[in-house]
Design a protein around this motif. Structure first.
Motif, PDB file in Angstrom:
ATOM      1  N   LYS A  15       0.884  -1.112  -0.255  1.00 33.85           N
ATOM      2  CA  LYS A  15       0.296   0.019  -0.132  1.00 33.85           C
ATOM      3  C   LYS A  15       0.954   1.496   0.075  1.00 33.85           C
ATOM      4  CE  LYS A  15      -3.905  -2.553   2.125  1.00 33.85           C
ATOM      5  NZ  LYS A  15      -4.533  -2.315   0.596  1.00 33.85           N
ATOM      6  N   TYR A  16       0.123   2.421  -0.414  1.00 35.31           N
ATOM      7  CA  TYR A  16       0.415   4.104  -0.324  1.00 35.31           C
ATOM      8  C   TYR A  16       0.099   4.370   0.467  1.00 35.31           C
ATOM      9  CZ  TYR A  16      -0.758   9.024  -2.033  1.00 35.31           C
ATOM     10  OH  TYR A  16      -1.230   9.463  -2.218  1.00 35.31           O
ATOM     11  N   TRP A  17       0.861   4.586   1.347  1.00 35.43           N
ATOM     12  CA  TRP A  17       0.240   5.998   3.001  1.00 35.43           C
ATOM     13  C   TRP A  17       1.016   6.414   2.663  1.00 35.43           C
ATOM     14  CZ3 TRP A  17      -4.543   5.876   4.370  1.00 35.43           C
ATOM     15  CH2 TRP A  17      -5.088   6.620   5.826  1.00 35.43           C
ATOM     16  N   GLY A  18       1.596   7.890   2.502  1.00 34.29           N
ATOM     17  CA  GLY A  18       2.872   8.854   3.031  1.00 34.29           C
ATOM     18  C   GLY A  18       2.376   9.448   2.074  1.00 34.29           C
ATOM     19  N   LYS A  19       3.151  10.420   1.631  1.00 37.73           N
ATOM     20  CA  LYS A  19       3.451  11.109   0.525  1.00 37.73           C
ATOM     21  C   LYS A  19       5.102  11.885   0.742  1.00 37.73           C
ATOM     22  CE  LYS A  19      -0.767  13.055  -0.122  1.00 37.73           C
ATOM     23  NZ  LYS A  19      -1.507  12.470  -1.698  1.00 37.73           N
ATOM     24  N   LEU A  20       5.785  11.906  -0.626  1.00 42.88           N
ATOM     25  CA  LEU A  20       7.434  12.438  -0.080  1.00 42.88           C
ATOM     26  C   LEU A  20       7.617  14.495  -0.526  1.00 42.88           C
ATOM     27  CD1 LEU A  20       9.972  11.061  -0.296  1.00 42.88           C
ATOM     28  CD2 LEU A  20      10.102  10.963  -2.594  1.00 42.88           C
ATOM     29  N   ASP A  68     -11.568  21.532  -6.490  1.00 40.27           N
ATOM     30  CA  ASP A  68     -10.490  21.995  -6.958  1.00 40.27           C
ATOM     31  C   ASP A  68      -9.139  20.780  -7.263  1.00 40.27           C
ATOM     32  OD1 ASP A  68     -11.680  24.913  -5.778  1.00 40.27           O
ATOM     33  OD2 ASP A  68     -10.236  23.969  -4.457  1.00 40.27           O
ATOM     34  N   ARG A  69      -9.765  20.135  -7.024  1.00 38.62           N
ATOM     35  CA  ARG A  69      -8.991  18.177  -7.136  1.00 38.62           C
ATOM     36  C   ARG A  69      -9.005  18.207  -9.109  1.00 38.62           C
ATOM     37  NH1 ARG A  69      -8.595  13.623  -3.364  1.00 38.62           N
ATOM     38  NH2 ARG A  69      -6.979  13.040  -4.035  1.00 38.62           N
ATOM     39  N   VAL A  70     -10.235  18.295  -9.622  1.00 38.19           N
ATOM     40  CA  VAL A  70     -10.471  17.780 -11.296  1.00 38.19           C
ATOM     41  C   VAL A  70     -10.137  19.898 -11.462  1.00 38.19           C
ATOM     42  CG1 VAL A  70     -12.537  18.247 -12.276  1.00 38.19           C
ATOM     43  CG2 VAL A  70     -12.487  16.707 -10.247  1.00 38.19           C
ATOM     44  N   GLY A 135      -3.614  13.772  -9.520  1.00 42.26           N
ATOM     45  CA  GLY A 135      -5.521  14.078  -9.355  1.00 42.26           C
ATOM     46  C   GLY A 135      -4.906  13.122  -7.521  1.00 42.26           C
ATOM     47  N   SER A 136      -4.333  11.797  -7.703  1.00 46.95           N
ATOM     48  CA  SER A 136      -5.064  10.881  -6.822  1.00 46.95           C
ATOM     49  C   SER A 136      -3.542  10.096  -6.927  1.00 46.95           C
ATOM     50  CB  SER A 136      -5.996  11.058  -6.885  1.00 46.95           C
ATOM     51  OG  SER A 136      -6.641   9.995  -5.585  1.00 46.95           O
ATOM     52  N   GLY A 137      -3.000   9.759  -5.764  1.00 45.48           N
ATOM     53  CA  GLY A 137      -1.463   8.774  -5.857  1.00 45.48           C
ATOM     54  C   GLY A 137      -2.085   7.376  -6.669  1.00 45.48           C
ATOM     55  N   SER A 138      -3.031   6.747  -6.140  1.00 49.95           N
ATOM     56  CA  SER A 138      -3.354   5.426  -6.670  1.00 49.95           C
ATOM     57  C   SER A 138      -3.966   5.281  -7.908  1.00 49.95           C
ATOM     58  CB  SER A 138      -4.760   5.151  -5.668  1.00 49.95           C
ATOM     59  OG  SER A 138      -5.484   6.325  -5.276  1.00 49.95           O
ATOM     60  N   ALA A 139      -4.567   6.422  -8.655  1.00 49.43           N
ATOM     61  CA  ALA A 139      -5.062   6.909 -10.252  1.00 49.43           C
ATOM     62  C   ALA A 139      -4.006   6.573 -11.079  1.00 49.43           C
ATOM     63  CB  ALA A 139      -5.725   8.184 -10.285  1.00 49.43           C
ATOM     64  N   ALA A 140      -2.480   6.280 -10.274  1.00 43.22           N
ATOM     65  CA  ALA A 140      -1.449   6.399 -11.361  1.00 43.22           C
ATOM     66  C   ALA A 140      -1.212   5.331 -12.107  1.00 43.22           C
ATOM     67  CB  ALA A 140      -0.334   7.024 -10.929  1.00 43.22           C
ATOM     68  N   ARG A 141      -2.143   4.319 -10.881  1.00 43.92           N
ATOM     69  CA  ARG A 141      -2.050   2.812 -10.642  1.00 43.92           C
ATOM     70  C   ARG A 141      -3.169   2.533 -12.057  1.00 43.92           C
ATOM     71  NH1 ARG A 141      -1.399   2.266  -5.291  1.00 43.92           N
ATOM     72  NH2 ARG A 141      -3.662   2.193  -5.209  1.00 43.92           N
ATOM     73  N   SER A 142      -3.987   3.099 -11.812  1.00 47.44           N
ATOM     74  CA  SER A 142      -5.708   2.310 -12.917  1.00 47.44           C
ATOM     75  C   SER A 142      -5.352   2.784 -13.902  1.00 47.44           C
ATOM     76  CB  SER A 142      -6.698   3.132 -12.211  1.00 47.44           C
ATOM     77  OG  SER A 142      -7.328   2.203 -11.140  1.00 47.44           O
TER      78      SER A 142
HETATM   79  C1  2P0 Z   1      -3.598   2.398  -1.809  1.00 48.60           C
HETATM   80  N1  2P0 Z   1      -4.945   4.132  -0.602  1.00 48.60           N
HETATM   81  O1  2P0 Z   1      -2.271   1.871  -1.789  1.00 48.60           O
HETATM   82  C2  2P0 Z   1      -4.009   3.183  -0.705  1.00 48.60           C
HETATM   83  C3  2P0 Z   1      -4.943   2.775   0.643  1.00 48.60           C
HETATM   84  C4  2P0 Z   1      -5.817   4.087   0.185  1.00 48.60           C
HETATM   85  C5  2P0 Z   1      -5.545   2.447   1.397  1.00 48.60           C
HETATM   86  O2  2P0 Z   1      -3.955   4.972  -2.232  1.00 48.60           O
HETATM   87  O3  2P0 Z   1      -3.631  11.848  -1.632  1.00 48.60           O
HETATM   88  O4  2P0 Z   1      -5.929   8.576  -2.484  1.00 48.60           O
HETATM   89  O5  2P0 Z   1      -5.102  11.436  -3.605  1.00 48.60           O
HETATM   90  O6  2P0 Z   1      -2.578  10.467  -3.731  1.00 48.60           O
HETATM   91  O7  2P0 Z   1      -4.917   7.928  -4.040  1.00 48.60           O
HETATM   92  C6  2P0 Z   1      -5.990   6.367  -0.856  1.00 48.60           C
HETATM   93  O8  2P0 Z   1      -4.859   7.234  -1.640  1.00 48.60           O
HETATM   94  O9  2P0 Z   1      -4.342   9.355  -2.050  1.00 48.60           O
HETATM   95  C7  2P0 Z   1      -5.270   5.085  -1.233  1.00 48.60           C
HETATM   96  P1  2P0 Z   1      -4.432  10.675  -2.864  1.00 48.60           P
HETATM   97  P2  2P0 Z   1      -5.206   8.594  -2.794  1.00 48.60           P
HETATM   98  O10 2P0 Z   1      -4.738   2.145  -2.700  1.00 48.60           O
END
Ligand code: 2P0
Length: 323
Positions: A15-20, A68-70, A135-142
């Motif tokens: 999981k992704y949790w935290g930003k650089l 704003d994010r959009v 836009g959202s970190g996890s969107a990079a994966r989708s």
């Molecule tokens: C993940 N999450 O890796 C982790 C696990 C939630 C828990 O990625 O701030 O909504 O928009 O970059 O993408 C959710 O984080 O956060 C997430 P932002 P995002 O899936």
């Protein structure tokens, strides 16, 4: 100047949790996910001289709280295309929004693709991934289908912080049973939650330090299609993320009692020889990942747990597509 795109949600096994870097939205840790076929966002973007201001509708409701994010995402693409037209953005999710089912992942991936195509920009997937990340970190994966790894990168400007596919869904067609235990949007978003953890959780430093170990192990397990290794490390990494969140101040307890009951049920199923493991994002839903052929069995067990409102079964899906 109009285009529509469809992107699927993904769930992270590491999981992704935290930003650089908060401004560029560069993650502090890499992540590995699977893209889910049946949970998707469809987004139409129209740019035009006749549109006076950017608007954003989600499931037929104007969402000023998300505007704003959009707009930030639209601005990146407008600057690439060297235009200043406003846009009308209309989006639909076929699953609960903001409830720990990665709606921001599918949402920003679909928005990035639809906005780029409506401006005539034909970017390669890694460039779309970089823009979706902002836009959202996890969107990079989708942006990608199947098994996907997101890189922190080393350049500091975000130009090498993008996702890439590591294995196709055809090569290892795992299935996922999603148990919905709450339909409301969560009180603390992932973005705010992870910022709190960075500042206050005593375990945050260890989380960042040990993440590469989990990434290597899960990548290896996926490449070798070693389900047992994948199960052990993915559950460990999920519980580590929640331990970091729970130890934040104020504490971030994303689970409810049904979430905990599902954790125990899935572990019991695995002990009895059924190839299944759980993962949980920043919300109360449980995702049980299993090998093809056992999902019906797993669904039957989870559906009967008190507090489970609904279940759905999905295979792995493709990356973002223009439709
Ligand atoms: C993940 N999450 O890796 C982790 C696990 C939630 C828990 O990625 O701030 O909504 O928009 O970059 O993408 C959710 O984080 O956060 C997430 P932002 P995002 O899936």
């Amino acid at each position: 100047m109009k285009a529509t795109a469809k992107a699927r949600a993904n769930i992270a096994l590491v999981k992704y949790w935290g930003k650089l870097n908060t401004d560029l939205n560069i993650p502090a840790v890499g992540s590995i996910s699977i893209t889910l076929d049946k949970l998707w966002t469809e987004t139409e973007v129209e740019f035009g001289k006749s549109i006076s201001a950017d608007t954003f509708f989600l499931n037929n409701e104007a969402r000023k709280d998300q505007l704003d994010r959009v707009i930030s995402c639209l601005d990146i693409l407008r600057s690439h295309a060297k235009v200043s037209y406003a846009a009308r953005v209309v989006s639909h999710n076929n699953f609960p929004t903001g409830a720990g089912l990665a709606s921001s992942a599918s949402g920003f991936a679909a928005l990035t693709m639809a906005a780029a195509r409506s401006l005539g920009l034909n970017f390669p997937p890694n460039k779309l991934s970089i823009i979706a990340r902002q836009g959202s970190g996890s969107a990079a994966r989708s942006i990608f289908g199947g098994f996907v790894e997101m890189h922190v990168g080393s350049k500091g400007d975000g130009s090498d912080s993008f996702a890439e596919p590591i294995l196709s869904s055809d090569d290892w067609p795992l299935e996922v049973v999603v148990a919905i235990t709450e339909r409301k949007e969560k009180e603390v978003s992932s973005r705010i939650g992870m910022a709190k953890s960075e500042l206050t959780s005593p375990y945050y430093g260890e989380w960042v330090k040990t993440s590469p170990i989990d990434l290597n192990s899960v990548r290896e397990a996926i490449q070798a299609q070693d389900f047992e290794q994948l199960a052990e490390v993915a559950e460990l990494n999920c519980l580590k993320m929640h331990a970091v969140a729970i130890a934040s101040q104020p504490p971030l307890v994303y689970w409810n009692s049904a979430t905990v009951a599902c954790i125990h049920a899935v572990r019991e199923l695995r002990r009895s020889g059924i190839p299944v493991f759980f993962t949980i994002d920043a919300g109360p839903q449980i995702k049980a990942v299993c090998t093809p052929g056992v999902s019906k069995n797993v669904e039957k067990v989870l559906r009967d747990i008190p507090g489970v409102l609904d279940t759905l079964v999905t295979g792995l899906g493709p990356g973002v597509e223009e439709i």
